[in-house]
Motif scaffolding. Sequence first.
Motif, mmCIF file in Angstrom:
data_model
loop_
_atom_site.group_PDB
_atom_site.id
_atom_site.type_symbol
_atom_site.label_atom_id
_atom_site.label_comp_id
_atom_site.label_asym_id
_atom_site.label_seq_id
_atom_site.Cartn_x
_atom_site.Cartn_y
_atom_site.Cartn_z
ATOM 1 N N ARG A 46 0.827 -1.208 0.000
ATOM 2 C CA ARG A 46 0.000 0.000 0.000
ATOM 3 C C ARG A 46 0.861 1.257 0.000
ATOM 4 O O ARG A 46 0.596 2.208 -0.750
ATOM 5 C CB ARG A 46 -0.919 -0.012 1.217
ATOM 6 N N VAL A 47 1.896 1.262 0.830
ATOM 7 C CA VAL A 47 2.792 2.408 0.904
ATOM 8 C C VAL A 47 3.518 2.608 -0.429
ATOM 9 O O VAL A 47 3.636 3.736 -0.932
ATOM 10 C CB VAL A 47 3.807 2.235 2.047
ATOM 11 N N SER A 51 3.003 5.942 -2.788
ATOM 12 C CA SER A 51 4.144 6.805 -3.103
ATOM 13 C C SER A 51 4.266 7.014 -4.614
ATOM 14 O O SER A 51 4.554 8.120 -5.088
ATOM 15 C CB SER A 51 5.436 6.193 -2.559
#
Length: 221
Positions: A46-47, A51
Motif C-alpha cells: 500500500r505504501v 508513493s
Amino acid sequence: MNGVTEARAEISGGVVDLLGVLAYGELSAFDRLAEDARSAPTLAGRVALASMAGAEIGHYEMLANHLHAHGASVEEAMQPFRQHVDAFQESTAPRTWLESLVKAYVVDNLAADLYRELATVLDDEIRRIVLTVLDDTGHSAFAEREVAAAIEADSSQRDRLSLWSRRLLGEALTQAQYIVAERDGLAELIVAGSVDLSGIAALFRKLQQGHAKRMQVLGLG
C-alpha cells in the motif's frame, strides 16, 4: 481564441497533443495507483503504490505548468485523449492485485517507450520535461519482485498473467493507433523521428519487441 489555440503559435500542435496525452496518462495513472494501493494485500504494498501515485500527480503538475507557461490549458490539451484512454482503462479493469501490478508495469513501460521515441525530435526544454515525466517511479522493480514471488508460490499464476499481459498489449496498441490516426500532429512527430519509411508501423513493431523483452524479465515470457 482559446488557450490551446494561442499556445500553438509558440509550440506546435503535435507538441501540445504530446503534452496533453502525457498529462492525461499521468492523471489516469494517479487514479489507478491510488485505487490499487487500497487493495494491496500488505501495508508495504500500500505504501509503495501510494508513493508512486504521488509521483504521478507531481508529473502531471509539471506538464500542466509547462502548458500554462505557453498559454495553453491542460484541460483542453487532455480532452481529445479522454475517450481512448478511458476506454482502455475500462476494458482492462484488473480483477486481482497481481493483475493490477502487471497492468501498471505493461502500460507504464509501453508509454515510456513510445514517448521516448517521440522525444528525440523535440527541442531541448520539452525533451527534458518529457524524459523527467517518464522517470521510473519505482513501480517496475516493485512489480518484478511481487510477480516473481507470486509465481514461485503458485506456478499456475505464470500462464494466467502471461495471457493478461498479451491482452493488455493488444488493447493498448489498438487505442494508441486510434489516437495517432485522429491526431495529425502526433503522427507527424512519429514520422519525423523515424529512420524507416514505414514510420508508424515500424514504431509499433518496436514497442512490441520491447514488451516481449520485459515479459521475459517479469517471468511471463
